[in-house]
Design a protein around this motif. Sequence first.
Motif, short mmCIF file in Angstrom:
data_model
loop_
_atom_site.label_atom_id
_atom_site.label_comp_id
_atom_site.label_asym_id
_atom_site.label_seq_id
_atom_site.Cartn_x
_atom_site.Cartn_y
_atom_site.Cartn_z
N ASP A 1 -2.58 -24.58 1.62
CA ASP A 1 -2.78 -26.02 1.69
C ASP A 1 -3.64 -26.50 0.53
O ASP A 1 -3.96 -25.72 -0.39
N ARG A 2 -4.03 -27.75 0.55
CA ARG A 2 -4.75 -28.33 -0.58
C ARG A 2 -6.16 -27.78 -0.72
O ARG A 2 -6.82 -27.97 -1.74
N GLN A 3 -6.65 -27.09 0.32
CA GLN A 3 -7.97 -26.46 0.25
C GLN A 3 -7.85 -24.98 -0.12
O GLN A 3 -8.83 -24.25 -0.07
N GLY A 4 -6.65 -24.56 -0.51
CA GLY A 4 -6.43 -23.17 -0.88
C GLY A 4 -6.72 -22.92 -2.36
O GLY A 4 -6.93 -23.84 -3.15
N LEU A 5 -6.74 -21.64 -2.72
CA LEU A 5 -7.02 -21.21 -4.09
C LEU A 5 -5.89 -20.32 -4.58
O LEU A 5 -5.43 -19.43 -3.85
N MET B 1 1.19 -29.48 -4.33
CA MET B 1 0.52 -30.52 -3.54
C MET B 1 -0.37 -31.41 -4.43
O MET B 1 -1.47 -31.79 -4.06
N ARG B 2 0.15 -31.71 -5.61
CA ARG B 2 -0.53 -32.54 -6.62
C ARG B 2 -1.78 -31.89 -7.20
O ARG B 2 -2.62 -32.56 -7.79
N GLY B 3 -1.89 -30.59 -7.02
CA GLY B 3 -2.97 -29.87 -7.68
C GLY B 3 -3.93 -29.17 -6.75
O GLY B 3 -4.55 -29.80 -5.90
N VAL B 4 -4.04 -27.84 -6.88
CA VAL B 4 -5.03 -27.06 -6.15
C VAL B 4 -5.82 -26.23 -7.16
O VAL B 4 -5.39 -26.04 -8.30
N ASP B 5 -6.98 -25.75 -6.75
CA ASP B 5 -7.83 -24.95 -7.63
C ASP B 5 -7.16 -23.61 -7.95
O ASP B 5 -6.40 -23.06 -7.14
#
Length: 359
Positions: free
Chosen positions: A92-96, A117-121
């Motif tokens: 998800d968007r809080q993933g790395l 998702m429009r950008g994750v770390d």
Amino acid sequence: METISIQTSTNNYEVSIGNRLRFNVNQFIQSDYSSVFVITDSNVADLYLQDVVSALEPEYTVHYTIVPAGESSKSIQVYYDIMTEAIQSGLDRQGLIIALGGGMIGDLAGFVASTYMRGVDYIQMPTTVLAHDSSVGGKVAINHTEGKNLIGNFYPPQAVIYDIETLHTIPLKELRSGYAEIVKHSLIHSSPFWKEIQEVDVTKRVNDHELMQHLMKGISVKAAIVEQDEKESNVRQFLNFGHTLGHALEAELGYGEITHGEAVAIGMLYAFRVSEHVYDTSLPYDALLNWLKKNQYPTALPPLQVSKLISRMKKDKKTKNHRIQMVLLKSIGSPTVEAVDDRDLTQILEIFMRELVEK
């Protein structure tokens, strides 16, 4: 361990260089991520994937994907397949995302991260010398059949973790490829760095201390330029020295037929000849050619149509108003960007390719 801090408009991050860092990857993760998705290739997976997964698993849920080794994996189809796997894994968007591998993996995984998702770390974990260049600066991309890195983004990582122990297992061809980018950094920098690199013989391998020093200097040159011009509107273009012809050769020969560094090495020789023509100057062409031969770089090219190479060069991202913009040198350490007429480039390239065969 050595560290270099990189400052960008969106975030600041550190490049950490040392031995066995893959076993302590958790120490370099600053945020509390919901899960980790590792992207690596078939060569690296057998060597280092389990080390990284084992280091992460006590703290994170870890998923991974393994793509075929080689430049051909920097494609729209492989990109799409990774996206599908990431979605199915529950990222998800809080993933790395962690890019574990060489320059191809860094570019591919970074582009996945920039668009998922429009950008994750993401974190870069380079395993080749070549990736000292591509893992720093946030340029991420995949290839198009019409040209290298034409589909991409500027998206800096959260960290770069460079375990130089992983460099012990790369073949000579990859070590040689990576040192071409170190040579590039030395040529667009002050002359003492270039003089130091001339003493290197990669065929006899380079000890860890010397390698770390060369990597640190190369990354420092790039960091100083990237911090001035993050999105390549000005001086960052200097980092493309040798790449105009280099990228054209990679595309024309077929991705993977020649390594990126080998192509850039030939591209730098050609850029020397164009620079000498444009600025009526003298550059150490023979010194560079002799260094390349000493280190067993392929310098003779198969028969190629100059017109096709020029056409490829015109698709370079620096091209403006259908005119090729080349990074040239007025002298060692004095790079510039110049628009050069197709006729001049064609004539110089024809002579240059004959010259390579004769030498």
